[in-house]
Design a protein around this motif. Structure first.
Motif, PDB file in Angstrom:
ATOM      1  N   SER A 140       0.826  -1.211   0.000  1.00  0.00           N
ATOM      2  CA  SER A 140       0.000   0.000   0.000  1.00  0.00           C
ATOM      3  C   SER A 140       0.857   1.257   0.000  1.00  0.00           C
ATOM      4  CB  SER A 140      -0.927  -0.012   1.223  1.00  0.00           C
ATOM      5  OG  SER A 140      -1.639   1.193   1.324  1.00  0.00           O
ATOM      6  N   ILE A 141       1.893   1.282   0.808  1.00  0.00           N
ATOM      7  CA  ILE A 141       2.764   2.461   0.858  1.00  0.00           C
ATOM      8  C   ILE A 141       3.496   2.646  -0.467  1.00  0.00           C
ATOM      9  CG2 ILE A 141       4.820   3.411   1.968  1.00  0.00           C
ATOM     10  CD1 ILE A 141       3.880   2.283   4.568  1.00  0.00           C
ATOM     11  N   VAL A 142       3.959   1.541  -1.060  1.00  0.00           N
ATOM     12  CA  VAL A 142       4.665   1.637  -2.347  1.00  0.00           C
ATOM     13  C   VAL A 142       3.728   2.159  -3.435  1.00  0.00           C
ATOM     14  CG1 VAL A 142       5.836   0.311  -4.131  1.00  0.00           C
ATOM     15  CG2 VAL A 142       6.328  -0.139  -1.731  1.00  0.00           C
ATOM     16  N   CYS A 143       2.505   1.636  -3.506  1.00  0.00           N
ATOM     17  CA  CYS A 143       1.543   2.100  -4.503  1.00  0.00           C
ATOM     18  C   CYS A 143       1.183   3.565  -4.283  1.00  0.00           C
ATOM     19  CB  CYS A 143       0.283   1.242  -4.446  1.00  0.00           C
ATOM     20  SG  CYS A 143       0.490  -0.456  -5.035  1.00  0.00           S
ATOM     21  N   GLY A 144       1.035   3.969  -3.021  1.00  0.00           N
ATOM     22  CA  GLY A 144       0.745   5.369  -2.752  1.00  0.00           C
ATOM     23  C   GLY A 144       1.871   6.296  -3.156  1.00  0.00           C
ATOM     24  N   THR A 145       3.116   5.843  -2.992  1.00  0.00           N
ATOM     25  CA  THR A 145       4.259   6.662  -3.407  1.00  0.00           C
ATOM     26  C   THR A 145       4.278   6.861  -4.913  1.00  0.00           C
ATOM     27  OG1 THR A 145       5.530   5.812  -1.519  1.00  0.00           O
ATOM     28  CG2 THR A 145       6.763   6.865  -3.294  1.00  0.00           C
ATOM     29  N   PHE A 146       4.085   5.774  -5.664  1.00  0.00           N
ATOM     30  CA  PHE A 146       4.017   5.897  -7.123  1.00  0.00           C
ATOM     31  C   PHE A 146       2.828   6.756  -7.549  1.00  0.00           C
ATOM     32  CE2 PHE A 146       6.620   1.932  -7.100  1.00  0.00           C
ATOM     33  CZ  PHE A 146       7.666   2.402  -7.881  1.00  0.00           C
ATOM     34  N   GLY A 147       1.713   6.631  -6.837  1.00  0.00           N
ATOM     35  CA  GLY A 147       0.549   7.432  -7.171  1.00  0.00           C
ATOM     36  C   GLY A 147       0.771   8.916  -6.964  1.00  0.00           C
ATOM     37  N   LEU A 148       1.460   9.281  -5.897  1.00  0.00           N
ATOM     38  CA  LEU A 148       1.752  10.694  -5.647  1.00  0.00           C
ATOM     39  C   LEU A 148       2.665  11.266  -6.724  1.00  0.00           C
ATOM     40  CD1 LEU A 148       2.274  10.834  -1.767  1.00  0.00           C
ATOM     41  CD2 LEU A 148       0.438  11.889  -3.082  1.00  0.00           C
ATOM     42  N   VAL A 149       3.711  10.532  -7.069  1.00  0.00           N
ATOM     43  CA  VAL A 149       4.642  11.015  -8.096  1.00  0.00           C
ATOM     44  C   VAL A 149       3.935  11.167  -9.435  1.00  0.00           C
ATOM     45  CG1 VAL A 149       6.758  10.491  -9.352  1.00  0.00           C
ATOM     46  CG2 VAL A 149       6.632  10.040  -6.897  1.00  0.00           C
ATOM     47  N   ALA A 150       3.125  10.168  -9.801  1.00  0.00           N
ATOM     48  CA  ALA A 150       2.411  10.240 -11.075  1.00  0.00           C
ATOM     49  C   ALA A 150       1.375  11.355 -11.079  1.00  0.00           C
ATOM     50  CB  ALA A 150       1.734   8.895 -11.359  1.00  0.00           C
ATOM     51  N   ALA A 151       0.709  11.581  -9.955  1.00  0.00           N
ATOM     52  CA  ALA A 151      -0.295  12.645  -9.894  1.00  0.00           C
ATOM     53  C   ALA A 151       0.344  14.022 -10.011  1.00  0.00           C
ATOM     54  CB  ALA A 151      -1.083  12.537  -8.590  1.00  0.00           C
ATOM     55  N   LEU A 152       1.490  14.215  -9.397  1.00  0.00           N
ATOM     56  CA  LEU A 152       2.173  15.503  -9.504  1.00  0.00           C
ATOM     57  C   LEU A 152       2.622  15.787 -10.932  1.00  0.00           C
ATOM     58  CD1 LEU A 152       4.335  15.455  -6.244  1.00  0.00           C
ATOM     59  CD2 LEU A 152       2.320  16.856  -6.699  1.00  0.00           C
TER      60      LEU A 152
ATOM     61  N   SER B  79       0.231  21.301 -13.531  1.00  0.00           N
ATOM     62  CA  SER B  79       1.648  21.026 -13.330  1.00  0.00           C
ATOM     63  C   SER B  79       2.396  21.191 -14.649  1.00  0.00           C
ATOM     64  CB  SER B  79       1.842  19.610 -12.789  1.00  0.00           C
ATOM     65  OG  SER B  79       3.209  19.282 -12.699  1.00  0.00           O
ATOM     66  N   LYS B  80       3.596  21.732 -14.581  1.00  0.00           N
ATOM     67  CA  LYS B  80       4.435  21.923 -15.759  1.00  0.00           C
ATOM     68  C   LYS B  80       5.445  20.790 -15.932  1.00  0.00           C
ATOM     69  CE  LYS B  80       2.559  25.910 -16.625  1.00  0.00           C
ATOM     70  NZ  LYS B  80       1.672  26.079 -17.805  1.00  0.00           N
ATOM     71  N   ALA B  81       5.381  19.793 -15.063  1.00  0.00           N
ATOM     72  CA  ALA B  81       6.386  18.726 -15.101  1.00  0.00           C
ATOM     73  C   ALA B  81       6.247  17.865 -16.350  1.00  0.00           C
ATOM     74  CB  ALA B  81       6.286  17.860 -13.847  1.00  0.00           C
ATOM     75  N   GLY B  82       5.024  17.614 -16.797  1.00  0.00           N
ATOM     76  CA  GLY B  82       4.819  16.740 -17.938  1.00  0.00           C
ATOM     77  C   GLY B  82       4.738  17.450 -19.271  1.00  0.00           C
ATOM     78  N   GLY B  83       5.027  18.748 -19.308  1.00  0.00           N
ATOM     79  CA  GLY B  83       4.964  19.494 -20.552  1.00  0.00           C
ATOM     80  C   GLY B  83       3.531  19.824 -20.933  1.00  0.00           C
ATOM     81  N   GLU B  84       3.312  20.040 -22.229  1.00  0.00           N
ATOM     82  CA  GLU B  84       2.005  20.412 -22.745  1.00  0.00           C
ATOM     83  C   GLU B  84       1.295  19.268 -23.462  1.00  0.00           C
ATOM     84  OE1 GLU B  84       0.628  23.221 -22.074  1.00  0.00           O
ATOM     85  OE2 GLU B  84       2.399  24.074 -21.074  1.00  0.00           O
ATOM     86  N   ASN B  85       1.836  18.078 -23.364  1.00  0.00           N
ATOM     87  CA  ASN B  85       1.202  16.919 -23.985  1.00  0.00           C
ATOM     88  C   ASN B  85       0.090  16.417 -23.058  1.00  0.00           C
ATOM     89  OD1 ASN B  85       0.514  14.604 -25.353  1.00  0.00           O
ATOM     90  ND2 ASN B  85       2.597  13.823 -25.556  1.00  0.00           N
ATOM     91  N   TYR B  86      -1.132  16.866 -23.309  1.00  0.00           N
ATOM     92  CA  TYR B  86      -2.233  16.547 -22.416  1.00  0.00           C
ATOM     93  C   TYR B  86      -2.703  15.105 -22.576  1.00  0.00           C
ATOM     94  CZ  TYR B  86      -2.515  21.486 -21.332  1.00  0.00           C
ATOM     95  OH  TYR B  86      -2.215  22.743 -20.904  1.00  0.00           O
ATOM     96  N   VAL B  87      -2.433  14.497 -23.717  1.00  0.00           N
ATOM     97  CA  VAL B  87      -2.772  13.077 -23.865  1.00  0.00           C
ATOM     98  C   VAL B  87      -1.924  12.236 -22.920  1.00  0.00           C
ATOM     99  CG1 VAL B  87      -2.844  11.147 -25.473  1.00  0.00           C
ATOM    100  CG2 VAL B  87      -3.452  13.441 -26.263  1.00  0.00           C
ATOM    101  N   LEU B  88      -0.635  12.515 -22.901  1.00  0.00           N
ATOM    102  CA  LEU B  88       0.262  11.787 -21.999  1.00  0.00           C
ATOM    103  C   LEU B  88      -0.037  12.106 -20.543  1.00  0.00           C
ATOM    104  CD1 LEU B  88       2.712   9.943 -21.598  1.00  0.00           C
ATOM    105  CD2 LEU B  88       4.166  11.963 -21.858  1.00  0.00           C
ATOM    106  N   LYS B  89      -0.335  13.375 -20.258  1.00  0.00           N
ATOM    107  CA  LYS B  89      -0.650  13.758 -18.883  1.00  0.00           C
ATOM    108  C   LYS B  89      -1.931  13.091 -18.408  1.00  0.00           C
ATOM    109  CE  LYS B  89      -0.029  18.108 -17.657  1.00  0.00           C
ATOM    110  NZ  LYS B  89       1.107  18.091 -16.735  1.00  0.00           N
ATOM    111  N   GLY B  90      -2.904  12.934 -19.313  1.00  0.00           N
ATOM    112  CA  GLY B  90      -4.129  12.246 -18.937  1.00  0.00           C
ATOM    113  C   GLY B  90      -3.894  10.780 -18.612  1.00  0.00           C
ATOM    114  N   ARG B  91      -3.029  10.149 -19.382  1.00  0.00           N
ATOM    115  CA  ARG B  91      -2.711   8.745 -19.098  1.00  0.00           C
ATOM    116  C   ARG B  91      -1.957   8.607 -17.779  1.00  0.00           C
ATOM    117  NH1 ARG B  91      -0.646   6.912 -25.171  1.00  0.00           N
ATOM    118  NH2 ARG B  91      -2.699   7.099 -26.203  1.00  0.00           N
ATOM    119  N   ILE B  92      -1.063   9.536 -17.516  1.00  0.00           N
ATOM    120  CA  ILE B  92      -0.335   9.490 -16.240  1.00  0.00           C
ATOM    121  C   ILE B  92      -1.286   9.718 -15.079  1.00  0.00           C
ATOM    122  CG2 ILE B  92       1.458  10.626 -14.884  1.00  0.00           C
ATOM    123  CD1 ILE B  92       2.942  11.209 -17.467  1.00  0.00           C
ATOM    124  N   THR B  93      -2.247  10.627 -15.254  1.00  0.00           N
ATOM    125  CA  THR B  93      -3.236  10.862 -14.205  1.00  0.00           C
ATOM    126  C   THR B  93      -4.081   9.618 -13.957  1.00  0.00           C
ATOM    127  OG1 THR B  93      -3.322  13.200 -14.835  1.00  0.00           O
ATOM    128  CG2 THR B  93      -5.122  12.357 -13.491  1.00  0.00           C
ATOM    129  N   GLY B  94      -4.470   8.934 -15.028  1.00  0.00           N
ATOM    130  CA  GLY B  94      -5.210   7.689 -14.852  1.00  0.00           C
ATOM    131  C   GLY B  94      -4.405   6.621 -14.133  1.00  0.00           C
TER     132      GLY B  94
END
Length: 223
Positions: free
Chosen positions: A85-97, A103-118
């Protein structure tokens, strides 16, 4: 609205992740009950890692479980589920950010950002499910021994660590569901179907071959 929903989901997931970190080392997963005891000299409380006792003077004495293989199966499984659970939550926080729209971390590619958010939503859902299964399984064994009339050992009650785990699981599941819904809503709004056209204005006259619109209309144009 999607950006606000994503921020709320991130906050829920972060709080749930912090509460998992608080629940895992908490010593009060189960405490010995005083029901039916005339004289109580000490109180015993345990978690996934150690067993502690405190006497009437307030002196605490804790000892770690000596062997992993000697433990009950549900304790070993609860350990594995909580760490997962802690490991999954850590990956989830990083991916959500990275995947948030603000967030400007993922650039302007909203398709990729949407997949990362999912993916972040799925990680939060896995965190909540693992935590829920671990604490519920542990609580089930406590209640089973408590109401067993043939159990003559120490009877335990549910401790505060399990309540913290349940709260963290609910928050993580809610945050993961919000991230997943936000990802689907953003995809359906930003990428319409091919037959749909937005903001296209058609003029009444067709352009001429020379690129200049004609201003003379024939009689057959009007019906």
């Amino acid at each position: 609205m999607d950006a606000i929903l994503e921020v709320v989901a991130l906050v829920l997931g972060f709080v749930g992740w912090v509460m998992v970190g608080v629940a895992l080392p908490n010593r009060y997963w189960r405490t010995s009950t005083v029901d039916g005891n005339v004289i109580t000299t000490s109180t015993i409380y345990e978690n996934l890692w150690m067993s502690c006792a405190t006497d009437s003077t307030g002196v605490h004495n804790c000892r770690e479980f000596p062997s992993l293989l000697a433990l009950s199966g549900y304790i070993q499984a609860s350990r594995a589920l909580m760490i997962t659970s802690i490991v999954c939550g850590t990956f989830g926080l990083v991916a959500a950010l990275i995947g948030l729209q603000c967030s400007k971390a993922g650039g302007e590619n909203y398709v990729l950002k949407g997949r990362i958010t999912g993916a972040a939503g799925v990680c939060f859902l896995l965190q909540g499910v693992c935590t829920m299964v671990a604490v519920s399984w542990y609580a089930f064994n406590i209640t089973q021994d408590f109401f067993d009339p043939f159990h003559y050992g120490i009877r335990y009650e549910i401790g505060e660590g399990l309540y913290i785990g349940w709260c963290s699981a609910v928050l993580a599941i809610a945050g993961g569901a919000c991230l997943t819904c936000s990802c689907k809503m953003g995809t359906s709004e930003k990428y319409p179907l091919p037959h749909q056209s937005r903001g296209t204005v058609y003029s009444g006259a067709a352009p001429s071959r020379s690129g200049v619109a004609t201003s003379t209309y024939g009689r057959n144009v009007y019906v």
